[in-house]
Design a protein around this motif. Structure first.
Motif, PDB file in Angstrom:
ATOM      1  N   GLN A 101       0.857  -1.176   0.000  1.00  0.00           N
ATOM      2  CA  GLN A 101       0.000   0.000   0.000  1.00  0.00           C
ATOM      3  C   GLN A 101       0.899   1.233   0.000  1.00  0.00           C
ATOM      4  N   GLU A 102       0.472   2.248  -0.688  1.00  0.00           N
ATOM      5  CA  GLU A 102       1.227   3.502  -0.718  1.00  0.00           C
ATOM      6  C   GLU A 102       1.554   3.954   0.706  1.00  0.00           C
ATOM      7  N   GLY A 103       2.795   4.371   0.887  1.00  0.00           N
ATOM      8  CA  GLY A 103       3.215   4.850   2.200  1.00  0.00           C
ATOM      9  C   GLY A 103       3.952   3.805   3.024  1.00  0.00           C
ATOM     10  N   LYS A 104       3.854   2.543   2.623  1.00  0.00           N
ATOM     11  CA  LYS A 104       4.537   1.481   3.353  1.00  0.00           C
ATOM     12  C   LYS A 104       5.999   1.371   2.943  1.00  0.00           C
ATOM     13  N   ASN A 105       6.799   0.860   3.863  1.00  0.00           N
ATOM     14  CA  ASN A 105       8.207   0.589   3.584  1.00  0.00           C
ATOM     15  C   ASN A 105       8.357  -0.822   3.031  1.00  0.00           C
ATOM     16  N   LEU A 106       9.406  -1.057   2.282  1.00  0.00           N
ATOM     17  CA  LEU A 106       9.639  -2.398   1.747  1.00  0.00           C
ATOM     18  C   LEU A 106      11.122  -2.637   1.533  1.00  0.00           C
ATOM     19  N   THR A 107      11.487  -3.925   1.491  1.00  0.00           N
ATOM     20  CA  THR A 107      12.885  -4.309   1.275  1.00  0.00           C
ATOM     21  C   THR A 107      12.976  -5.431   0.260  1.00  0.00           C
ATOM     22  N   ILE A 108      13.936  -5.300  -0.637  1.00  0.00           N
ATOM     23  CA  ILE A 108      14.234  -6.335  -1.632  1.00  0.00           C
ATOM     24  C   ILE A 108      15.654  -6.821  -1.364  1.00  0.00           C
ATOM     25  N   ASN A 109      15.861  -8.128  -1.422  1.00  0.00           N
ATOM     26  CA  ASN A 109      17.164  -8.696  -1.101  1.00  0.00           C
ATOM     27  C   ASN A 109      17.816  -9.363  -2.307  1.00  0.00           C
ATOM     28  N   CYS A 110      19.126  -9.371  -2.283  1.00  0.00           N
ATOM     29  CA  CYS A 110      19.913  -9.947  -3.370  1.00  0.00           C
ATOM     30  C   CYS A 110      21.103 -10.670  -2.742  1.00  0.00           C
ATOM     31  N   THR A 111      21.239 -11.972  -3.038  1.00  0.00           N
ATOM     32  CA  THR A 111      22.298 -12.768  -2.427  1.00  0.00           C
ATOM     33  C   THR A 111      23.116 -13.468  -3.494  1.00  0.00           C
ATOM     34  N   SER A 112      24.426 -13.338  -3.377  1.00  0.00           N
ATOM     35  CA  SER A 112      25.341 -13.965  -4.330  1.00  0.00           C
ATOM     36  C   SER A 112      26.041 -15.148  -3.694  1.00  0.00           C
ATOM     37  N   SER A 113      26.290 -16.162  -4.504  1.00  0.00           N
ATOM     38  CA  SER A 113      27.054 -17.318  -4.020  1.00  0.00           C
ATOM     39  C   SER A 113      28.548 -17.043  -4.115  1.00  0.00           C
ATOM     40  N   LYS A 114      28.922 -15.937  -4.746  1.00  0.00           N
ATOM     41  CA  LYS A 114      30.340 -15.593  -4.913  1.00  0.00           C
ATOM     42  C   LYS A 114      30.581 -14.172  -4.420  1.00  0.00           C
ATOM     43  N   THR A 115      31.821 -13.875  -4.113  1.00  0.00           N
ATOM     44  CA  THR A 115      32.194 -12.533  -3.684  1.00  0.00           C
ATOM     45  C   THR A 115      32.035 -11.556  -4.841  1.00  0.00           C
ATOM     46  N   LEU A 116      31.484 -10.407  -4.502  1.00  0.00           N
ATOM     47  CA  LEU A 116      31.176  -9.425  -5.534  1.00  0.00           C
ATOM     48  C   LEU A 116      32.257  -8.370  -5.653  1.00  0.00           C
ATOM     49  N   TYR A 117      32.506  -7.963  -6.886  1.00  0.00           N
ATOM     50  CA  TYR A 117      33.378  -6.816  -7.134  1.00  0.00           C
ATOM     51  C   TYR A 117      32.555  -5.535  -7.011  1.00  0.00           C
ATOM     52  N   GLY A 118      31.310  -5.637  -7.447  1.00  0.00           N
ATOM     53  CA  GLY A 118      30.382  -4.507  -7.351  1.00  0.00           C
ATOM     54  C   GLY A 118      28.956  -5.019  -7.474  1.00  0.00           C
ATOM     55  N   LEU A 119      28.023  -4.268  -6.943  1.00  0.00           N
ATOM     56  CA  LEU A 119      26.621  -4.650  -6.999  1.00  0.00           C
ATOM     57  C   LEU A 119      25.820  -3.453  -7.474  1.00  0.00           C
ATOM     58  N   TYR A 120      25.015  -3.664  -8.514  1.00  0.00           N
ATOM     59  CA  TYR A 120      24.224  -2.603  -9.112  1.00  0.00           C
ATOM     60  C   TYR A 120      22.746  -2.862  -8.864  1.00  0.00           C
ATOM     61  N   TRP A 121      22.021  -1.790  -8.654  1.00  0.00           N
ATOM     62  CA  TRP A 121      20.565  -1.864  -8.619  1.00  0.00           C
ATOM     63  C   TRP A 121      20.007  -1.055  -9.778  1.00  0.00           C
ATOM     64  N   TYR A 122      19.094  -1.690 -10.516  1.00  0.00           N
ATOM     65  CA  TYR A 122      18.423  -1.047 -11.635  1.00  0.00           C
ATOM     66  C   TYR A 122      16.912  -1.169 -11.454  1.00  0.00           C
ATOM     67  N   LYS A 123      16.194  -0.255 -12.098  1.00  0.00           N
ATOM     68  CA  LYS A 123      14.737  -0.327 -12.159  1.00  0.00           C
ATOM     69  C   LYS A 123      14.332  -0.427 -13.625  1.00  0.00           C
ATOM     70  N   GLN A 124      13.341  -1.256 -13.898  1.00  0.00           N
ATOM     71  CA  GLN A 124      12.886  -1.433 -15.266  1.00  0.00           C
ATOM     72  C   GLN A 124      11.372  -1.338 -15.308  1.00  0.00           C
ATOM     73  N   LYS A 125      10.888  -0.563 -16.255  1.00  0.00           N
ATOM     74  CA  LYS A 125       9.447  -0.538 -16.498  1.00  0.00           C
ATOM     75  C   LYS A 125       9.194  -1.431 -17.711  1.00  0.00           C
ATOM     76  N   TYR A 126       8.001  -2.018 -17.763  1.00  0.00           N
ATOM     77  CA  TYR A 126       7.696  -2.980 -18.816  1.00  0.00           C
ATOM     78  C   TYR A 126       7.968  -2.367 -20.190  1.00  0.00           C
ATOM     79  N   GLY A 127       8.714  -3.098 -21.010  1.00  0.00           N
ATOM     80  CA  GLY A 127       8.977  -2.650 -22.374  1.00  0.00           C
ATOM     81  C   GLY A 127      10.064  -1.600 -22.483  1.00  0.00           C
TER      82      GLY A 127
END
Lengths: 116, 119
Positions: A14-40
């Protein structure tokens, strides 16, 4: 990719609520990027994390990378309908010799729906 | 240009046809990547160029896929004898990073993609 697990696969809030998305790697990362995509559409760059323990914020979005550089979280505070879309984490995985040329391995994505 | 551009935005091909997808990276960007995104999945790496040199093509799914960047700027991804499983969005990304192994992390900027449908 099995090398990178993203959760949850979908999220409805619902609008106004907080949320969390998680990302887990099986290997050590050199860098981690977050992107947003809209359909199409292409991927819109949000944030990049490289150092263990690093945290970055932009407007109401905060991303963190753990000390071991294998887990990251994306937190949205007081969500708005404009935050709706697909969130993707992309990992630049450490290669031989501790180097990388930037090839990204992506998670499956998290579909975020924000109800007004 | 202001961002990465790709053309065409949409392509419908009959099975067996050859297609060519174009990517115009951000001016001055040395590194160029191609990714394939199937419906409901994250993008998967296909190939990488540093200037005109194709340094990694390990992600190309078959020898029907071919990519080039002859002058180190515009790149073309060609798919020969298209199959239905080739249907996907093909994304191009560019970054300024110039050397493999350089201890810098550089943002990859993505184009809008080309949606390929093979009938």
């Amino acid at each position: 990719s099995q090398e990178l697990e993203q959760s949850p696969q979908s999220l409805i809030v619902q609008e106004g609520k907080n949320l969390t998305i998680n990302c887990t790697s099986s290997k050590t990362l050199y860098g981690l990027y977050w992107y947003k995509q809209k359909y199409g559409e292409g991927l819109i760059f949000l944030m990049m994390l490289q150092k263990g323990g690093e945290e970055k914020s932009h407007e109401k979005i905060t991303a963190k990378l753990d000390e071991k550089k294998q887990q990251s979280s994306l937190h949205i505070t007081a969500s708005q309908p404009s935050h709706a879309g697909i969130y993707l984490c992309g990992a630049d995985i450490l290669g031989a010799g501790g180097t990388s040329y930037g090839k990204l391995t992506f998670g499956q994505g998290t579909i975020l729906t924000v109800h007004p | 240009g202001a961002g990465v551009s790709q053309s065409p935005r949409y392509k419908v091909a009959k099975r067996g046809q050859d297609v060519a997808l174009r990517c115009d990276p951000i001016s001055g960007h040395v590194s160029l990547f191609w990714y394939q995104q199937a419906l409901g999945q994250g993008p998967e790496f296909l190939t990488y160029f540093q200037n005109e040199a194709q340094l990694d093509k390990s992600g190309l799914p078959s020898d029907r896929f071919f990519a080039e960047r002859p002058e180190g700027s515009v790149s073309t991804l060609k798919i020969q004898r298209t199959q239905q499983e080739d249907s996907a969005v093909y994304l191009c990304a560019s970054s300024f990073r110039s050397f493999p192994g350089q201890r810098l992390t550089d943002t990859q900027y993505f184009g809008p993609g080309t949606r390929l449908t093979v009938l």
